[in-house]
Design a protein around this motif. Structure first.
Motif, PDB file in Angstrom:
ATOM      1  N   UNK A 159       0.836  -1.209   0.000  1.00 60.89           N
ATOM      2  CA  UNK A 159       0.000   0.000   0.000  1.00 60.89           C
ATOM      3  C   UNK A 159       0.871   1.259   0.000  1.00 60.89           C
ATOM      4  N   UNK A 160       1.979   1.210   0.750  1.00 56.78           N
ATOM      5  CA  UNK A 160       2.909   2.351   0.774  1.00 56.78           C
ATOM      6  C   UNK A 160       3.462   2.568  -0.632  1.00 56.78           C
ATOM      7  N   UNK A 161       3.944   1.499  -1.267  1.00 58.25           N
ATOM      8  CA  UNK A 161       4.531   1.630  -2.617  1.00 58.25           C
ATOM      9  C   UNK A 161       3.508   2.196  -3.596  1.00 58.25           C
ATOM     10  N   UNK A 162       2.268   1.706  -3.508  1.00 58.62           N
ATOM     11  CA  UNK A 162       1.221   2.144  -4.444  1.00 58.62           C
ATOM     12  C   UNK A 162       0.954   3.654  -4.283  1.00 58.62           C
ATOM     13  N   UNK A 163       0.785   4.100  -3.044  1.00 57.20           N
ATOM     14  CA  UNK A 163       0.497   5.525  -2.800  1.00 57.20           C
ATOM     15  C   UNK A 163       1.682   6.417  -3.159  1.00 57.20           C
ATOM     16  N   UNK A 164       2.915   5.914  -2.905  1.00 50.75           N
ATOM     17  CA  UNK A 164       4.113   6.686  -3.239  1.00 50.75           C
ATOM     18  C   UNK A 164       4.238   6.832  -4.754  1.00 50.75           C
ATOM     19  N   UNK A 165       3.966   5.758  -5.496  1.00 55.73           N
ATOM     20  CA  UNK A 165       4.031   5.820  -6.965  1.00 55.73           C
ATOM     21  C   UNK A 165       3.086   6.887  -7.493  1.00 55.73           C
ATOM     22  N   UNK A 166       1.915   6.919  -6.883  1.00 60.50           N
ATOM     23  CA  UNK A 166       0.919   7.900  -7.330  1.00 60.50           C
ATOM     24  C   UNK A 166       1.404   9.313  -7.023  1.00 60.50           C
TER      25      UNK A 166
END
Length: 521
Positions: free
Chosen positions: A495-502
């Motif tokens: 979830x951290x990686x997904x939000x950071x990518x965004x």
């Protein structure tokens, strides 16, 4: 423990001789007399030692040192009933002392004590044997022993004893035993509920209180709650709450009811009979923080079920919780905020709290108590999720500034939820602009460096929400927020990686920021 329930025990029967009054120096002689073959001497010696031990802890230690405990242990199974009774009286009073208890455990006395609980035994024997067991049952190993040696059955039987001291010691012992889950199932099978409910009618508050505390522990099991209901236990509990002279029992009675309300059919039943209305109005008029707090906790537990939430909403539980937010007690505020969070899953409730309740929660954001802050901001995160109306209410209540301040709070839960509320508000352009003017991006730089994945994720999500503005991106860049953002691309949390990518994608729409991101790798 061990306080007399009755003002006075009946005078000892005439067959006890005038006691030997002993002092420490003669105590050794009297202890030696415990080895006498004569019953009369034994009975007198025990009686004298009882009086000596009653005078204080020092005397108990003296007798322990003189080897009295081992000798008395042999006498508690003596065939003469008077010797046996007098020996057990000394045992019961000596067991107050920690070192005596330790020795009693080593001697493995529980079996002998349990065998003294037979129906045909003298009531004084019952009193002091149960007193001794209650002292010893504080220890886990002894709890297991009493359970394995079949002590529960006679103890439950003695709840019906005509003697209040026997009742008190027995219920205290059962209360200590049911802390262990094995005993909880066993007392249910031994039908403990009817005698416990009977004890609620006792004229001695200490007995009523111990019965309620025992019910609170065992009603954590659903099967027990069903039996409690079948025995009209709910009426008993509501009755206690409606009786002012039982006010010292209200906290415990509410705790038992709180356990019962987790079951949908119980809640429906209590709603049909008007009990739920009574309960909520009782909480509404109470001024006792423990009652208010426990009521809110009970609502939280109950609200985990969607059917239950519907029933609570029909009974306008929201009003009750909003009133609790105003109480001048931090524990109550925390519990009420948590209950609001739980009730938010119900859309009608969520709307009701939006109409009133949000200003009170916003006020709590400036509390000096970190736990209150966290509970209030968590409730706001739940209230503003997918609800533009509630988000507007937060802004109207001047919640934006305290929310930005909470981004540097001490508790991770508070920071993560503040970022969530601000993100929910950012869905509306005027609020986004307002929040941005208060330095949101500089405030988010620190949470991005957090070691808590929940905080990292929510902070990155907020960056994505506010990064659509060029000034905001510049602010993040100047605050040194891009470095930690790039670091988080390596997070092990999906979830951290997904939000950071965004967030990176949004920020990279601007050349300067894109160059800086590339430089950082």
């Amino acid at each position: 423990m061990g306080k007399k329930v009755k003002k006075e025990v009946e005078p000892p029967p005439k067959d006890v001789f005038d006691p030997l009054l002993i002092e420490s120096k003669t105590a050794a002689t009297v202890v030696l007399m415990l080895s006498s073959p004569e019953e009369e001497v034994l009975a007198k010696a025990c009686d004298a030692l009882y009086k000596f031990a009653s005078k204080g802890d020092e005397n108990k230690v003296t007798l322990l040192g003189l080897g009295a405990v081992e000798r008395l242990y042999k006498l508690i199974s003596h065939e003469d009933p008077i010797v046996r009774r007098n020996a057990i009286m000394v045992f019961g009073i000596m067991a107050f002392n920690h070192d005596v208890k330790k020795l009693l455990r080593e001697l493995d006395v529980t079996n002998s004590l349990i065998s003294q609980l037979a129906p045909e035994e003298d009531v004084v024997i019952h009193e002091f044997a149960t007193l001794c067991l209650a002292h010893m049952a504080v220890e886990y190993t002894t709890k297991v022993q009493i359970f394995e040696q079949g002590g529960l059955e006679p103890l439950i039987r003695l709840l019906g004893s005509p003697d209040p001291d026997v009742k008190k010691n027995s219920v205290e012992c059962i209360y200590l035993l049911v802390q262990d889950f094995q005993s909880r199932a066993a007392v249910r099978a031994l039908n403990v509920i009817p005698p416990l409910l009977e004890l609620l009618k006792s004229e001695y508050p200490v007995i009523q209180l111990l019965a309620l505390k025992t019910l609170e522990v065992i009603s954590k099991d659903r099967e027990t709650r069903i039996i409690l209901q079948e025995n009209k236990g709910l009426d008993c509990l509501l009755n206690i709450l409606e009786t002012n002279e039982f006010s010292d029992l209200h906290v415990e009675a509410l705790a038992v009811l709180g356990n019962c309300l987790e079951d949908v059919h119980t809640l429906q039943l209590i709603q049909r009979t008007g009990g739920l209305k009574k309960l909520l109005s009782f909480v509404g008029v109470s001024t006792v923080p423990d009652i208010q707090k426990n009521a809110a906790k009970a609502i939280t537990k109950t609200a985990y079920d969607s059917e239950n939430r519907k029933i609570l909403n029909e009974e306008e539980v929201e009003k009750c919780l909003i009133n609790l937010l105003e109480i001048d007690n931090d524990g109550v505020k925390v519990a009420a905020s948590q209950a609001i969070s739980a009730m938010c899953e119900n859309l009608a409730s969520k709307r009701a709290f939006g109409l009133q309740g949000i200003p009170q929660l916003v006020q709590l954001l400036s509390s000096d108590n970190e736990e209150v802050k966290e509970a209030a901001v968590t409730a706001l995160a739940n209230l503003t999720a997918a609800s533009p109306t509630n988000a507007s209410a937060v802004a109207e209540a001047e919640g934006i500034e305290p929310l930005v301040n909470i981004l540097n709070a001490q508790r991770d839960g508070a920071i993560a939820n503040a970022a969530t509320v601000l993100t929910n508000l950012a869905m509306q352009e005027p609020f986004r602009v307002n929040i941005q003017s208060r330095g949101i991006m500089s405030a988010l730089a620190e949470p991005l460096r957090s070691t808590n994945s929940q905080v990292q994720s929510k902070a990155a999500f907020a960056v994505a929400a506010f990064g659509c503005d060029a000034d905001a991106r510049t602010e993040l860049r100047n605050a040194g927020g891009l470095g930690p953002l790039v670091e988080l691309l390596h997070s092990k949390n999906e979830e951290v990686r997904r939000n950071v990518c965004w967030a990176v994608m949004v920020c990279a729409s601007d050349e300067l920021t894109a160059v800086e991101l590339c430089r950082l790798g």
